[in-house]
Write a protein that holds these residues in place. Structure first.
Motif, short mmCIF file in Angstrom:
data_model
loop_
_atom_site.label_atom_id
_atom_site.label_comp_id
_atom_site.label_asym_id
_atom_site.label_seq_id
_atom_site.Cartn_x
_atom_site.Cartn_y
_atom_site.Cartn_z
N GLY A 1 -3.35 15.30 -1.93
CA GLY A 1 -2.22 14.74 -2.68
C GLY A 1 -0.89 14.74 -1.94
N ILE B 1 -5.00 7.29 1.34
CA ILE B 1 -3.92 8.25 1.63
C ILE B 1 -2.61 7.69 1.07
CG2 ILE B 1 -2.55 9.24 3.53
CD1 ILE B 1 -5.19 9.34 5.13
N ASP B 2 -1.81 8.55 0.49
CA ASP B 2 -0.51 8.12 -0.03
C ASP B 2 0.46 8.07 1.15
OD1 ASP B 2 1.74 7.53 -1.42
OD2 ASP B 2 1.65 9.26 -2.78
N ASP C 1 4.87 17.57 2.10
CA ASP C 1 4.56 16.24 2.65
C ASP C 1 4.73 16.27 4.17
OD1 ASP C 1 4.09 15.24 0.15
OD2 ASP C 1 5.99 14.18 -0.04
N ARG D 1 1.79 13.64 0.83
CA ARG D 1 2.02 12.30 1.38
C ARG D 1 2.20 12.34 2.90
NH1 ARG D 1 6.55 11.29 -2.85
NH2 ARG D 1 5.25 10.65 -4.58
N GLN E 1 -7.84 12.66 4.16
CA GLN E 1 -7.38 12.43 2.79
C GLN E 1 -7.71 13.64 1.90
OE1 GLN E 1 -9.63 10.73 0.11
NE2 GLN E 1 -7.97 10.22 -1.29
N ARG F 1 -3.44 3.68 3.85
CA ARG F 1 -3.44 3.43 2.40
C ARG F 1 -4.79 2.94 1.94
NH1 ARG F 1 1.86 1.11 -0.49
NH2 ARG F 1 3.23 2.78 0.14
N SER G 1 12.39 11.11 -2.54
CA SER G 1 11.07 10.45 -2.50
C SER G 1 9.99 11.30 -1.84
CB SER G 1 11.15 9.13 -1.73
OG SER G 1 12.16 8.33 -2.24
N ARG H 1 3.68 6.32 3.14
CA ARG H 1 4.92 5.57 2.86
C ARG H 1 5.70 5.36 4.15
NH1 ARG H 1 6.48 6.64 -2.64
NH2 ARG H 1 4.58 7.23 -3.72
#
Ligand code: UDP
Length: 495
Positions: free
Chosen positions: A61, A92-93, A153, A63, A56, A88, A148, A95
């Motif tokens: 920051g 951690i971001d 990322d 993703r 993390q 999460r 998104s 998705r």
């Protein structure tokens, strides 16, 4: 890197499959990795927490994003939700999005799926038109996703459905990993055909993940490749403990066990803490009458996919009626209308139903086919959990298998498993120690003899079940996969 042929991208003949501003995204509740500590112990938990925290910090920051083709049905969907929950939970971001595509695209990618397993695969030709369509879908989904995700990322694309996004995402500065959950140890002209189609789309990816070293194609020899085996979450609705009475009640509720006077309620605790009651019926049930409460039950839970060989299980059972000593057979899969990326489901289920109709009356009374609704994934998972726990023997007679989560799930429940010695199943089971491996997945007589043998031999079944549970505890729970992933992402983030 090899010089690539340009991939033609055209709007012609491509329906407007991506209909939203961005791709559909899964709703994921975070879960602290420390929740696993009761199962894996303090030391393993501390190692996991430290590794995920370290990742993390290094992500700073950025993703972590996973892309596949369906939120429900099949092993990838099963795994993603849980791994992302724990990521999460560690801050951690993370998705998860799914691509949108039309039936022609999914017919093509299902063919690629079979070819990568080395299996015969009728279906659309892998020609220029297919390449154009595939590229266009990838491009459109990538453009939608780029609303998104940001440059830097880390995006993992899963399986053949998503390879077309690699180039456009890489072009936009995203770090791209392609993870392949399928494969065969015996590469042949079919696997070559699939790789010839996919390779131009995959070349731009930064790194690759496979479930077995043997699945890695030669053309990736000097690329970044990691081998990470799938795993299960002991706390998920699919795997958490259910007592035997409740499991029996849930199996009874869906019509796969005759009720008795003393049955309890078919209830379970939902993730939000409320009490759930299993309410939904199978969307399809072929059964003359529920198996008697005390009858041994042989269970296979699989997608309705020819490579899972549900029809072979049914035929073996019918051939060896007398072997199986009064046992009943339940073949259980998802509702055939619900798994959007699996266009074969209906056909495979119908062919099983046809075989069922043709069984001699006496055998038919002991064979049951059920499709479970996916509208409430938590309830679906609890039903599968109850079935696997209630089973006398769990089978996985696959012709090919990337890994075989159903095998791990049954092993975790201490069930004796009879499975084909194919693909990743060979990594899970040592024959005679954690279950039974069948050398020839087409040998129906051996399958029936081994299954029947376990139905009759309780002490051997118990021995194999105990070995199976221990095996999963040591190697196939989510903390091991999360640790491997953290190390891999640390590496990719630093590229
Ligand atoms: N599964 C399910 N409901 C069903 C049939 C299957 O939840 O009706 C789940 C099963 O429990 C397992 C996954 O789907 O978690 C299948 O994964 P596996 O690796 O065995 O095979 P795949 O479908 O990925 O080829």
């Amino acid at each position: 890197m090899t010089q690539l042929d340009p991939i033609p991208v055209t709007d012609e003949a491509t329906p407007p499959v991506v209909t939203r501003p961005t791709l559909p995204e899964a709703d994921i509740d975070p879960a602290e990795p420390s929740l696993l500590s009761d199962t894996i112990g303090a030391e393993r938990t501390a190692g996991l927490t430290a590794a995920v925290q370290d990742l993390q910090e290094r992500l700073d920051g950025r993703r972590i994003v996973d892309i596949n083709s369906t939120l429900t049905g099949g092993g990838v969907a099963e795994m993603l939700y849980r791994l992302l929950r724990y990521s999460r939970g560690a801050g951690i971001d993370a998705r998860w999005f799914t691509i949108e595509a039309d039936p022609a695209f999914f017919a093509l990618t299902k063919r690629l799926h079979h070819l990568l397993h080395g299996a015969d695969a009728p279906g659309p030709a892998l020609d220029r038109e297919a390449t154009t369509h595939y590229a266009a879908i990838g491009e459109r989904n990538a453009q939608a996703l780029l609303r998104s995700v940001r440059s830097g990322d880390l995006v993992t694309l899963h399986d053949p459905q998503t390879a077309g996004l690699a180039g456009p995402l890489r072009h936009a500065g995203v770090r791209v990993v392609w993870r392949c959950h399928i494969g065969t140890d015996n590469h042949n002209h079919r696997t070559d055909q699939a790789w010839a189609f996919l390779r131009p789309f995959l070349e731009p990816a930064d790194a690759f993940v496979f479930s077995r070293a043997q699945y890695v194609p030669e053309w990736l020899a000097d690329r970044q490749v990691a081998v990470i085996q799938p795993s299960i979450d002991p706390l998920s609705a699919k795997n958490r403990p259910i007592d035997s009475d409740t499991a029996a009640a849930i199996v009874g509720r869906i019509g796969l066990r005759a009720p008795t006077g003393g049955d309890g309620p078919a209830v379970y605790r939902r993730a939000d803490g409320s009490i759930g009651v299993v309410r939904q019926d199978p969307t399809c049930l072929y059964s003359e009458a529920p198996p008697p409460a005390d009858a041994p039950l042989v269970v296979q839970v699989s997608r309705w996919d020819p490579l899972k060989d549900m029809a072979g299980v049914l035929s073996s059972f019918a051939d060896a009626d007398s072997f199986l000593d009064g046992a009943h057979l339940a073949l259980v899969g998802p509702d055939v209308s619900d798994v959007v990326d699996d266009p074969e489901g209906l056909r495979v289920f119908e062919s099983c139903a046809e075989l069922w109709h043709r069984l001699p009356t006496r055998t038919r009374a002991r064979v049951h086919l059920a499709c479970l609704p996916l509208t409430d994934p938590e309830e679906n998972a609890v039903i599968v959990n109850a079935l696997q726990r209630h089973a006398t023997v769990v089978t996985q007679k696959s012709i090919a298998e990337g890994f075989g989560l159903t095998v791990t799930e049954a092993m975790w429940k201490g069930r004796p498993v009879v499975a084909s010695a194919v693909g990743g199943i060979r990594d899970q089971i040592e024959h005679g120690v954690h279950g039974i491996l069948l050398d020839d997945p087409h040998d129906r007589a051996d399958f029936a003899a081994q299954t029947g043998g376990l139905v009759k031999d309780q002490s051997r079944a118990d021995f194999l079940g105990a070995g199976a549970r221990q095996r999963v505890l040591e190697y196939f729970l989510d903390d091991r996969q999360l640790l491997q992933q953290a190390a891999f992402y640390r590496y990719i983030a630093a590229l």
